[in-house]
Design a protein around this motif. Sequence first.
Motif, PDB file in Angstrom:
ATOM      1  N   LEU A   1       0.823  -1.214   0.000  1.00  0.00           N
ATOM      2  CA  LEU A   1       0.000   0.000   0.000  1.00  0.00           C
ATOM      3  C   LEU A   1       0.860   1.269   0.000  1.00  0.00           C
ATOM      4  CD1 LEU A   1      -2.999  -0.943   2.307  1.00  0.00           C
ATOM      5  CD2 LEU A   1      -2.873  -0.887  -0.185  1.00  0.00           C
ATOM      6  N   GLU A   2       2.029   1.199   0.614  1.00  0.00           N
ATOM      7  CA  GLU A   2       2.916   2.371   0.602  1.00  0.00           C
ATOM      8  C   GLU A   2       3.380   2.657  -0.836  1.00  0.00           C
ATOM      9  OE1 GLU A   2       3.751   4.889   2.184  1.00  0.00           O
ATOM     10  OE2 GLU A   2       5.596   5.503   1.139  1.00  0.00           O
ATOM     11  N   LEU A   3       3.732   1.585  -1.578  1.00  0.00           N
ATOM     12  CA  LEU A   3       4.148   1.801  -2.972  1.00  0.00           C
ATOM     13  C   LEU A   3       2.964   2.323  -3.800  1.00  0.00           C
ATOM     14  CD1 LEU A   3       6.450  -1.294  -3.623  1.00  0.00           C
ATOM     15  CD2 LEU A   3       7.064   1.000  -2.834  1.00  0.00           C
ATOM     16  N   PHE A   4       1.791   1.790  -3.536  1.00  0.00           N
ATOM     17  CA  PHE A   4       0.583   2.238  -4.241  1.00  0.00           C
ATOM     18  C   PHE A   4       0.340   3.730  -3.967  1.00  0.00           C
ATOM     19  CE2 PHE A   4      -4.143   2.423  -4.610  1.00  0.00           C
ATOM     20  CZ  PHE A   4      -4.241   2.024  -5.926  1.00  0.00           C
ATOM     21  N   ARG A   5       0.495   4.118  -2.707  1.00  0.00           N
ATOM     22  CA  ARG A   5       0.295   5.525  -2.331  1.00  0.00           C
ATOM     23  C   ARG A   5       1.270   6.443  -3.077  1.00  0.00           C
ATOM     24  NH1 ARG A   5       2.354   9.479   0.281  1.00  0.00           N
ATOM     25  NH2 ARG A   5       4.237   8.308   0.775  1.00  0.00           N
ATOM     26  N   ARG A   6       2.537   6.011  -3.118  1.00  0.00           N
ATOM     27  CA  ARG A   6       3.551   6.850  -3.788  1.00  0.00           C
ATOM     28  C   ARG A   6       3.211   7.049  -5.259  1.00  0.00           C
ATOM     29  NH1 ARG A   6       9.186   4.020  -1.850  1.00  0.00           N
ATOM     30  NH2 ARG A   6       8.703   4.007   0.366  1.00  0.00           N
ATOM     31  N   MET A   7       2.789   5.988  -5.925  1.00  0.00           N
ATOM     32  CA  MET A   7       2.447   6.108  -7.350  1.00  0.00           C
ATOM     33  C   MET A   7       1.208   6.985  -7.516  1.00  0.00           C
ATOM     34  SD  MET A   7       4.686   4.522  -9.097  1.00  0.00           S
ATOM     35  CE  MET A   7       5.934   3.249  -8.916  1.00  0.00           C
ATOM     36  N   LEU A   8       0.232   6.745  -6.669  1.00  0.00           N
ATOM     37  CA  LEU A   8      -1.032   7.470  -6.758  1.00  0.00           C
ATOM     38  C   LEU A   8      -0.839   8.985  -6.656  1.00  0.00           C
ATOM     39  CD1 LEU A   8      -3.889   6.395  -7.064  1.00  0.00           C
ATOM     40  CD2 LEU A   8      -4.070   6.292  -4.587  1.00  0.00           C
ATOM     41  N   VAL A   9       0.059   9.406  -5.768  1.00  0.00           N
ATOM     42  CA  VAL A   9       0.221  10.853  -5.582  1.00  0.00           C
ATOM     43  C   VAL A   9       1.195  11.472  -6.589  1.00  0.00           C
ATOM     44  CG1 VAL A   9      -0.401  10.769  -3.125  1.00  0.00           C
ATOM     45  CG2 VAL A   9       2.013  10.644  -3.777  1.00  0.00           C
ATOM     46  N   ASN A  10       1.808  10.633  -7.434  1.00  0.00           N
ATOM     47  CA  ASN A  10       2.742  11.176  -8.423  1.00  0.00           C
ATOM     48  C   ASN A  10       2.287  11.001  -9.867  1.00  0.00           C
ATOM     49  OD1 ASN A  10       5.418  12.203  -7.178  1.00  0.00           O
ATOM     50  ND2 ASN A  10       4.891  10.394  -5.962  1.00  0.00           N
ATOM     51  N   ALA A  11       1.367  10.061 -10.108  1.00  0.00           N
ATOM     52  CA  ALA A  11       0.943   9.783 -11.491  1.00  0.00           C
ATOM     53  C   ALA A  11      -0.373  10.493 -11.804  1.00  0.00           C
ATOM     54  CB  ALA A  11       0.768   8.283 -11.677  1.00  0.00           C
ATOM     55  N   GLN A  12      -0.749  10.482 -13.077  1.00  0.00           N
ATOM     56  CA  GLN A  12      -2.062  11.040 -13.438  1.00  0.00           C
ATOM     57  C   GLN A  12      -3.177  10.118 -12.945  1.00  0.00           C
ATOM     58  OE1 GLN A  12      -3.442  11.216 -17.748  1.00  0.00           O
ATOM     59  NE2 GLN A  12      -2.670  13.290 -17.401  1.00  0.00           N
ATOM     60  N   GLY A  13      -2.918   8.797 -13.033  1.00  0.00           N
ATOM     61  CA  GLY A  13      -3.922   7.839 -12.569  1.00  0.00           C
ATOM     62  C   GLY A  13      -3.302   6.472 -12.384  1.00  0.00           C
TER      63      GLY A  13
ATOM     64  N   ARG B   1      -1.508   1.791 -23.868  1.00  0.00           N
ATOM     65  CA  ARG B   1      -2.738   2.146 -23.141  1.00  0.00           C
ATOM     66  C   ARG B   1      -2.396   2.502 -21.696  1.00  0.00           C
ATOM     67  NH1 ARG B   1      -6.291  -3.041 -25.323  1.00  0.00           N
ATOM     68  NH2 ARG B   1      -6.522  -2.333 -27.465  1.00  0.00           N
ATOM     69  N   PHE B   2      -1.442   1.795 -21.144  1.00  0.00           N
ATOM     70  CA  PHE B   2      -0.818   2.186 -19.876  1.00  0.00           C
ATOM     71  C   PHE B   2       0.604   2.628 -20.195  1.00  0.00           C
ATOM     72  CE2 PHE B   2      -3.580  -1.212 -17.696  1.00  0.00           C
ATOM     73  CZ  PHE B   2      -4.486  -0.271 -17.225  1.00  0.00           C
ATOM     74  N   ASP B   3       1.140   3.521 -19.341  1.00  0.00           N
ATOM     75  CA  ASP B   3       2.521   3.975 -19.531  1.00  0.00           C
ATOM     76  C   ASP B   3       3.491   3.159 -18.691  1.00  0.00           C
ATOM     77  OD1 ASP B   3       1.654   6.231 -21.215  1.00  0.00           O
ATOM     78  OD2 ASP B   3       0.633   6.822 -19.354  1.00  0.00           O
ATOM     79  N   GLY B   4       2.988   2.556 -17.606  1.00  0.00           N
ATOM     80  CA  GLY B   4       3.856   1.735 -16.768  1.00  0.00           C
ATOM     81  C   GLY B   4       3.045   0.786 -15.898  1.00  0.00           C
ATOM     82  N   PHE B   5       3.725  -0.250 -15.406  1.00  0.00           N
ATOM     83  CA  PHE B   5       3.089  -1.286 -14.578  1.00  0.00           C
ATOM     84  C   PHE B   5       4.108  -1.791 -13.572  1.00  0.00           C
ATOM     85  CE2 PHE B   5       2.913  -6.007 -14.151  1.00  0.00           C
ATOM     86  CZ  PHE B   5       1.750  -6.123 -13.405  1.00  0.00           C
ATOM     87  N   TRP B   6       3.682  -1.985 -12.325  1.00  0.00           N
ATOM     88  CA  TRP B   6       4.565  -2.614 -11.340  1.00  0.00           C
ATOM     89  C   TRP B   6       3.749  -3.594 -10.521  1.00  0.00           C
ATOM     90  CZ3 TRP B   6       1.658   1.491 -10.053  1.00  0.00           C
ATOM     91  CH2 TRP B   6       1.158   1.557  -8.747  1.00  0.00           C
ATOM     92  N   GLU B   7       4.384  -4.654 -10.052  1.00  0.00           N
ATOM     93  CA  GLU B   7       3.705  -5.584  -9.139  1.00  0.00           C
ATOM     94  C   GLU B   7       4.764  -6.467  -8.481  1.00  0.00           C
ATOM     95  OE1 GLU B   7       0.045  -7.319 -10.609  1.00  0.00           O
ATOM     96  OE2 GLU B   7      -0.084  -8.701  -8.903  1.00  0.00           O
TER      97      GLU B   7
END
Length: 257
Positions: free
Chosen positions: A167-179, A197-203
């Motif tokens: 969730l911490e990684l999700f939060r960081r992406m969420l507050v820096n990306a468009q979506g 269609r997506f610009d990037g993906f992480w998991e």
Amino acid sequence: MWEKELAVAGQAARAGGEILNRLVGNLSRILKKGEIDLVTDADLEAEQSIISILRRGFPKDAILSEEAGKYEQVSQRTWLIDPLDGTTNFAHGFPFFAVSIALQVEEELVLGMVYNPWMEECFEATKGRGAYLNKTPIRVSQVKTLADSLLATGFPYDIHQNSKGVLELFRRMLVNAQGVRRPGSAALDLCYVAAGRFDGFWEQDLQPWDTAAGAVIAKEAGALLTTFEGESYSPYLKTILAANPFIHEEMRRLLEP
Ligand code: IPD
Ligand code: CA
Ligand code: CA
């Protein structure tokens, strides 16, 4: 090169896809492999059909498939199969799921095919020959910054027990990306990066059959693929980051511990 492999993989993906389309919304059984990790009759029936077509075409090849596990053969060649990537979506009738088939020769992934039977979209690539969606070439996006990017991710099946880091990684992406989206099929997420269609993906904590095919497709479409630490991608490593070359480093820095 790889013409026969592509043809047989295509036949197998379509046979598996037909079974998924027939069973979606019509499931007689849903079993739980874990608290939230499902397996359905569709996973098993599609897997049988895919494996039998690949074995008929290439009887000496080894097979590593999600539900069936490893069929040992004397071979330098291994097919990595996820007969249904996106089982939770499938079980709820949410139309975002796919058959995923990759071929590894010695240490190298040389072929990837991901077929979404619901949308009739077949993504494929072979090493060095580009990536295609329904036979039309695809490329990653040209988006230059994370602030303008649409990203995708997924959550591991032990999220109920271990949510903090994810969730911490999700939060960081969420507050820096468009979506940020969480569509529920890692194989398709990678193909969507390939198609721009997506610009990037992480998991994290994915299995070899989740990412192998999509990774070949994303790489051939121009994506950079690494672990969160920046090591070269391998389907056997714990983390994956796939992105267009402009935003890859920006994402990687956010994934640092
Ligand atoms: C899952 C999907 C999902 C990802 C999970 C995978 P399955 O595969 O790829 O997007 O977040 O971690 O296990 O179980 O539907 O084949
Ligand atoms: Ca999967
Ligand atoms: Ca699966």
